[in-house]
Design a protein around this motif. Structure first.
Motif, PDB file in Angstrom:
ATOM      1  N   SER A 238      24.715  49.884   3.879  1.00  0.00           N
ATOM      2  CA  SER A 238      24.088  50.350   5.029  1.00  0.00           C
ATOM      3  C   SER A 238      23.302  49.132   5.910  1.00  0.00           C
ATOM      4  CB  SER A 238      23.202  51.452   4.918  1.00  0.00           C
ATOM      5  OG  SER A 238      22.225  51.300   3.944  1.00  0.00           O
ATOM      6  N   TYR A 239      23.213  48.165   5.099  1.00  0.00           N
ATOM      7  CA  TYR A 239      22.131  47.054   5.377  1.00  0.00           C
ATOM      8  C   TYR A 239      22.748  45.873   6.153  1.00  0.00           C
ATOM      9  CZ  TYR A 239      18.957  48.535   1.893  1.00  0.00           C
ATOM     10  OH  TYR A 239      17.969  49.722   1.105  1.00  0.00           O
ATOM     11  N   THR A 240      21.936  45.173   7.101  1.00  0.00           N
ATOM     12  CA  THR A 240      22.339  44.227   7.771  1.00  0.00           C
ATOM     13  C   THR A 240      22.046  42.922   6.791  1.00  0.00           C
ATOM     14  OG1 THR A 240      21.885  44.929   9.994  1.00  0.00           O
ATOM     15  CG2 THR A 240      21.717  42.570   9.631  1.00  0.00           C
ATOM     16  N   MET A 241      22.953  42.084   6.682  1.00  0.00           N
ATOM     17  CA  MET A 241      22.903  41.085   5.458  1.00  0.00           C
ATOM     18  C   MET A 241      22.689  39.459   6.361  1.00  0.00           C
ATOM     19  SD  MET A 241      22.538  42.706   2.840  1.00  0.00           S
ATOM     20  CE  MET A 241      22.666  41.162   1.725  1.00  0.00           C
ATOM     21  N   GLY A 242      21.958  38.792   5.660  1.00  0.00           N
ATOM     22  CA  GLY A 242      21.779  37.454   6.462  1.00  0.00           C
ATOM     23  C   GLY A 242      21.842  36.492   5.274  1.00  0.00           C
ATOM     24  N   TRP A 243      21.980  35.267   5.871  1.00  0.00           N
ATOM     25  CA  TRP A 243      21.826  34.032   5.032  1.00  0.00           C
ATOM     26  C   TRP A 243      20.963  33.106   5.751  1.00  0.00           C
ATOM     27  CZ3 TRP A 243      23.644  32.711   0.066  1.00  0.00           C
ATOM     28  CH2 TRP A 243      24.632  33.425  -0.272  1.00  0.00           C
ATOM     29  N   PHE A 244      19.807  32.488   4.974  1.00  0.00           N
ATOM     30  CA  PHE A 244      19.198  31.479   5.448  1.00  0.00           C
ATOM     31  C   PHE A 244      19.082  30.225   4.632  1.00  0.00           C
ATOM     32  CE2 PHE A 244      16.397  34.205   8.678  1.00  0.00           C
ATOM     33  CZ  PHE A 244      17.334  35.672   8.260  1.00  0.00           C
ATOM     34  N   ARG A 245      18.560  29.433   5.069  1.00  0.00           N
ATOM     35  CA  ARG A 245      18.043  28.085   4.282  1.00  0.00           C
ATOM     36  C   ARG A 245      16.763  27.426   4.489  1.00  0.00           C
ATOM     37  NH1 ARG A 245      22.746  24.068   7.150  1.00  0.00           N
ATOM     38  NH2 ARG A 245      21.323  23.529   9.062  1.00  0.00           N
ATOM     39  N   GLN A 246      16.538  26.651   3.602  1.00  0.00           N
ATOM     40  CA  GLN A 246      15.368  26.040   3.701  1.00  0.00           C
ATOM     41  C   GLN A 246      15.532  24.515   2.946  1.00  0.00           C
ATOM     42  OE1 GLN A 246      11.724  28.035   2.131  1.00  0.00           O
ATOM     43  NE2 GLN A 246      10.430  26.734   3.040  1.00  0.00           N
ATOM     44  N   ALA A 247      15.340  23.423   3.774  1.00  0.00           N
ATOM     45  CA  ALA A 247      15.292  22.158   3.267  1.00  0.00           C
ATOM     46  C   ALA A 247      13.939  21.524   2.977  1.00  0.00           C
ATOM     47  CB  ALA A 247      15.959  21.060   4.418  1.00  0.00           C
ATOM     48  N   PRO A 248      13.865  20.634   2.098  1.00  0.00           N
ATOM     49  CA  PRO A 248      12.633  20.360   1.504  1.00  0.00           C
ATOM     50  C   PRO A 248      11.649  19.867   2.755  1.00  0.00           C
ATOM     51  CG  PRO A 248      14.294  19.210   0.288  1.00  0.00           C
ATOM     52  CD  PRO A 248      14.911  19.936   1.431  1.00  0.00           C
ATOM     53  N   GLY A 249      10.453  20.336   2.736  1.00  0.00           N
ATOM     54  CA  GLY A 249       9.448  20.088   3.860  1.00  0.00           C
ATOM     55  C   GLY A 249       9.656  20.867   4.993  1.00  0.00           C
ATOM     56  N   LYS A 250      10.532  21.645   5.331  1.00  0.00           N
ATOM     57  CA  LYS A 250      11.017  22.385   6.343  1.00  0.00           C
ATOM     58  C   LYS A 250      10.774  23.976   6.110  1.00  0.00           C
ATOM     59  CE  LYS A 250      14.143  18.896   8.386  1.00  0.00           C
ATOM     60  NZ  LYS A 250      15.072  18.540   8.874  1.00  0.00           N
ATOM     61  N   GLU A 251      10.696  24.658   7.261  1.00  0.00           N
ATOM     62  CA  GLU A 251      10.443  26.044   7.172  1.00  0.00           C
ATOM     63  C   GLU A 251      11.992  26.667   7.052  1.00  0.00           C
ATOM     64  OE1 GLU A 251       6.643  26.731  10.248  1.00  0.00           O
ATOM     65  OE2 GLU A 251       8.798  27.884  10.716  1.00  0.00           O
ATOM     66  N   ARG A 252      12.028  27.866   6.547  1.00  0.00           N
ATOM     67  CA  ARG A 252      13.199  28.663   6.297  1.00  0.00           C
ATOM     68  C   ARG A 252      13.760  29.107   7.718  1.00  0.00           C
ATOM     69  NH1 ARG A 252      13.177  33.002   1.462  1.00  0.00           N
ATOM     70  NH2 ARG A 252      11.969  31.263   0.548  1.00  0.00           N
ATOM     71  N   GLU A 253      14.980  28.789   7.735  1.00  0.00           N
ATOM     72  CA  GLU A 253      15.793  29.069   9.119  1.00  0.00           C
ATOM     73  C   GLU A 253      17.010  29.744   9.017  1.00  0.00           C
ATOM     74  OE1 GLU A 253      17.084  25.153  10.435  1.00  0.00           O
ATOM     75  OE2 GLU A 253      18.493  24.905   9.113  1.00  0.00           O
ATOM     76  N   PHE A 254      17.123  30.321   9.976  1.00  0.00           N
ATOM     77  CA  PHE A 254      18.473  31.287  10.062  1.00  0.00           C
ATOM     78  C   PHE A 254      19.884  30.394   9.863  1.00  0.00           C
ATOM     79  CE2 PHE A 254      21.327  34.627  11.399  1.00  0.00           C
ATOM     80  CZ  PHE A 254      21.817  34.117  12.326  1.00  0.00           C
ATOM     81  N   VAL A 255      20.793  31.237   9.123  1.00  0.00           N
ATOM     82  CA  VAL A 255      22.023  30.592   9.185  1.00  0.00           C
ATOM     83  C   VAL A 255      23.045  31.586   9.908  1.00  0.00           C
ATOM     84  CG1 VAL A 255      23.733  29.874   7.768  1.00  0.00           C
ATOM     85  CG2 VAL A 255      21.419  29.173   7.274  1.00  0.00           C
ATOM     86  N   ALA A 256      23.075  32.731   9.142  1.00  0.00           N
ATOM     87  CA  ALA A 256      23.976  33.544   9.661  1.00  0.00           C
ATOM     88  C   ALA A 256      23.775  35.087   9.343  1.00  0.00           C
ATOM     89  CB  ALA A 256      25.455  33.327   8.773  1.00  0.00           C
ATOM     90  N   LEU A 257      24.230  35.950  10.212  1.00  0.00           N
ATOM     91  CA  LEU A 257      24.031  37.448   9.828  1.00  0.00           C
ATOM     92  C   LEU A 257      25.204  38.154  10.020  1.00  0.00           C
ATOM     93  CD1 LEU A 257      21.067  39.022   9.937  1.00  0.00           C
ATOM     94  CD2 LEU A 257      21.592  39.277  12.442  1.00  0.00           C
ATOM     95  N   ILE A 258      25.123  39.303   9.305  1.00  0.00           N
ATOM     96  CA  ILE A 258      26.363  40.154   9.567  1.00  0.00           C
ATOM     97  C   ILE A 258      25.990  41.512   9.604  1.00  0.00           C
ATOM     98  CG2 ILE A 258      26.818  40.295   6.920  1.00  0.00           C
ATOM     99  CD1 ILE A 258      29.740  40.228   7.706  1.00  0.00           C
ATOM    100  N   SER A 259      26.726  42.380  10.614  1.00  0.00           N
ATOM    101  CA  SER A 259      26.360  43.825  10.740  1.00  0.00           C
ATOM    102  C   SER A 259      26.577  44.657   9.312  1.00  0.00           C
ATOM    103  CB  SER A 259      26.787  44.440  11.623  1.00  0.00           C
ATOM    104  OG  SER A 259      28.425  44.405  11.535  1.00  0.00           O
ATOM    105  N   TRP A 260      26.445  45.841   9.041  1.00  0.00           N
ATOM    106  CA  TRP A 260      26.696  46.664   7.899  1.00  0.00           C
ATOM    107  C   TRP A 260      28.044  46.831   7.675  1.00  0.00           C
ATOM    108  CZ3 TRP A 260      29.261  51.223   8.377  1.00  0.00           C
ATOM    109  CH2 TRP A 260      29.267  51.654   9.807  1.00  0.00           C
TER     110      TRP A 260
END
Length: 124
Positions: free
Chosen positions: A31-53
């Motif tokens: 039932s959850y929306t799921m996502g992938w994020f990434r964080q490179a050294p010295g940078k903020e965590r950023e959005f990669v991809a999202l998928i509906s339930w």
């Protein structure tokens, strides 16, 4: 409560591919929306991809469209990220995340649960 465990990271050469997987515990995963994020050294965590339930709707960061593909298998409680044509700038820790509100937001602040991440290193 959902626990998320990522796998599949590693070292790959420029132009190569990797497939990340996220295994989720809990009966409410589907039932959850799921996502992938990434964080490179010295940078903020950023959005990669999202998928509906249901898996029927996906979204990607503009810079990644055409190279990354998100998918899910609710029967197996998994969400995957296929990454092709990898570049050194894709080097980061990749995190799986879940939005229990079933909303549709690419913001990391919308996510309720996070995995510990898996490191992807792309060598030039």
């Amino acid at each position: 409560q959902v626990q998320l465990v990522e796998s599949g990271g590693g070292l790959v050469q420029t132009g190569g591919s990797l497939r990340l997987s996220c295994a989720a515990s809990g009966r409410t995963f589907s039932s959850y929306t799921m996502g992938w994020f990434r964080q490179a050294p010295g940078k903020e965590r950023e959005f990669v991809a999202l998928i509906s339930w249901s898996g029927g709707t996906t979204a990607y960061a503009d810079s990644l469209k055409g190279r990354f593909t998100i998918s899910r298998d609710n029967a197996k409680n998994t969400v995957n990220l296929q990454m092709n044509s990898l570049k050194p700038e894709d080097t980061a820790v990749y995190y799986c995340a879940a939005d229990s509100s079933r909303g549709w937001s690419t913001s990391r602040y919308a996510m309720d649960y996070w995995g510990k991440g898996t490191l992807v290193t792309v060598s030039s």
